[in-house]
Design a protein around this motif. Sequence first.
Motif, PDB file in Angstrom:
ATOM      1  N   GLN A 158       0.831  -1.206   0.000  1.00 45.62           N
ATOM      2  CA  GLN A 158       0.000   0.000   0.000  1.00 45.62           C
ATOM      3  C   GLN A 158       0.869   1.261   0.000  1.00 45.62           C
ATOM      4  O   GLN A 158       0.630   2.209  -0.755  1.00 45.62           O
ATOM      5  N   ALA A 182       2.533   1.678  -3.440  1.00 44.21           N
ATOM      6  CA  ALA A 182       1.540   2.105  -4.437  1.00 44.21           C
ATOM      7  C   ALA A 182       1.147   3.568  -4.196  1.00 44.21           C
ATOM      8  O   ALA A 182       1.045   4.361  -5.141  1.00 44.21           O
ATOM      9  N   THR A 187      -0.614   4.303 -10.188  1.00 43.61           N
ATOM     10  CA  THR A 187      -0.887   3.013  -9.547  1.00 43.61           C
ATOM     11  C   THR A 187      -2.281   3.027  -8.906  1.00 43.61           C
ATOM     12  O   THR A 187      -2.413   3.176  -7.688  1.00 43.61           O
ATOM     13  N   TYR A 211      -5.661   1.789  -7.266  1.00 45.59           N
ATOM     14  CA  TYR A 211      -5.991   0.653  -6.400  1.00 45.59           C
ATOM     15  C   TYR A 211      -7.409   0.831  -5.891  1.00 45.59           C
ATOM     16  O   TYR A 211      -7.952   1.939  -5.929  1.00 45.59           O
ATOM     17  N   THR A 270      -9.671  -8.361 -11.173  1.00 46.51           N
ATOM     18  CA  THR A 270      -9.456  -6.922 -11.355  1.00 46.51           C
ATOM     19  C   THR A 270      -9.841  -6.549 -12.788  1.00 46.51           C
ATOM     20  O   THR A 270     -10.048  -7.419 -13.629  1.00 46.51           O
ATOM     21  N   GLY A 279      -6.137  -2.218 -10.815  1.00 47.40           N
ATOM     22  CA  GLY A 279      -4.866  -2.246 -10.082  1.00 47.40           C
ATOM     23  C   GLY A 279      -4.941  -3.044  -8.797  1.00 47.40           C
ATOM     24  O   GLY A 279      -5.710  -4.005  -8.682  1.00 47.40           O
ATOM     25  N   LEU A 280      -4.133  -2.622  -7.817  1.00 42.60           N
ATOM     26  CA  LEU A 280      -4.038  -3.381  -6.568  1.00 42.60           C
ATOM     27  C   LEU A 280      -5.393  -3.487  -5.876  1.00 42.60           C
ATOM     28  O   LEU A 280      -6.134  -2.517  -5.791  1.00 42.60           O
ATOM     29  N   CYS A 281      -5.707  -4.710  -5.451  1.00 42.04           N
ATOM     30  CA  CYS A 281      -6.937  -4.976  -4.696  1.00 42.04           C
ATOM     31  C   CYS A 281      -6.503  -4.980  -3.221  1.00 42.04           C
ATOM     32  O   CYS A 281      -5.690  -5.812  -2.815  1.00 42.04           O
ATOM     33  N   GLN A 282      -7.018  -4.042  -2.425  1.00 45.81           N
ATOM     34  CA  GLN A 282      -6.521  -3.903  -1.047  1.00 45.81           C
ATOM     35  C   GLN A 282      -6.839  -5.139  -0.206  1.00 45.81           C
ATOM     36  O   GLN A 282      -5.990  -5.638   0.525  1.00 45.81           O
ATOM     37  N   TYR A 322      -0.568  -7.418  -9.137  1.00 44.94           N
ATOM     38  CA  TYR A 322      -1.640  -6.512  -9.575  1.00 44.94           C
ATOM     39  C   TYR A 322      -1.187  -5.512 -10.640  1.00 44.94           C
ATOM     40  O   TYR A 322      -2.027  -4.942 -11.345  1.00 44.94           O
TER      41      TYR A 322
END
Length: 421
Positions: free
Chosen positions: A179, A182, A251, A253, A261, A388-391, A411
């Motif tokens: 996190q 990102a 980035t 998320y 995603t 993007g990033l999946c928390q 991701y």
Amino acid sequence: MKPVHSAALSLSLLALISALVVFPWSWSQPPPTGGPQPARAATSKALSRADQTTIRVAVTPTPQKQIELSIDGPYQMRPVGSDKVLSRGQQLATCNVTATGSGFKIGKSEFAVTRLEIVPTQSPAVWVNGHEYRGNVRLFRRSGGSILAVNVLPLGDYLGSVVDSEMPLSFGEEARKAQAIAARTYALDVIRSGEGDGDFDLFASTSSQKYLGVQYRDGSRRLAGESEASRQIVRETTGMVCTFQGRLFRTYYSAACGGHTTQGSAVFSDAVAALKSVPCDYCRDARLYRWEADLPKSDVEAKLKTYFRSEGKTFEKLQTIKLVSGSTDRGTEVPEFEVRDGKRSLRISAATLRRQVSVSTLYSPFFTITEKSGTLHFDGRGHGHAVGLCQWGARGQGLVGKTSNQILRYYYSGASIVQLQ
Ligand SMILES: [Zn+2]
């Protein structure tokens, strides 16, 4: 006009970016950053030069007629970009700030400038609308007599709060490192692009990244917006960013993708190819992995009428609503619906429909709709745009032993994690 420091800021960033393009692998040992470091450097890494970049965060989502201000210690007030001291004090009790014809009224004092900077001797000290911030706070008098408040501080201090604001401690260290990296990349990429309005770079909300400050008031309680643990995460990842083809990128998320995603280019025009659709079941513990909502058909009809009118189109009584492209199972596309009113049929994307209806009722743009006796039933998956990033997925990957770098590379396909000075 941009504040004086912006030019210097852009230059140092340009230096960083051009260094990054030429020597993408050469930062494993950051050199000394010059100048003494605060005491905390004795117990962990010094912050990188990248984390000392100045960032300007709009802490009022829009300009406001009145803001509440207090300062817990000695301070000066100066015009933005000037050393001239307009006022100084030992502390400022809670008071209101309003705009006047020529500037601001702060408590009982008036200032005939339209751009004012509050510089505390020690940070954190400045409270704005119930949030305490590190660094300085700038006030901008905007048209119509409203005020925009902007917190100006080093990127590393900002990230210390973003990590806790965006992701709880319970998500684990590797997810929170991912996190932090990102969030740092996102912020530096926004600064690099210079797309802010000249007076600020990002918003303090999920429009950019959630940033609560050092602490904040919730009714009579005071809650922490950062912690020793979040500051430690920033120090451990200091200067680390994601790059794609040798460059920083946006980035994106979101909270929980719900199984897959989404291709970034389906949602954001500035999405790079690293924002590819990937399967993700790591977020299945998220409360909103699957969700349902029921809405009166008449409510949705009213929202559709308003929306299409704003687009210069006519839409009358909602008869049918049908999924015509995309799917809630595959993540590459945002679903599109066809709505019919008996005379015409129009198309609307699920993302637009979600924004028109309510983003807090329809948690993501991935849903199907069925109708039963005047009620539209939404079956959805995930929370947020799913790019993007999946928390929640980062949390799940951390639980099965993945490192922050593995999580990020999952991701952000094809991205590298590099260390800026
Ligand atoms: Zn996920």
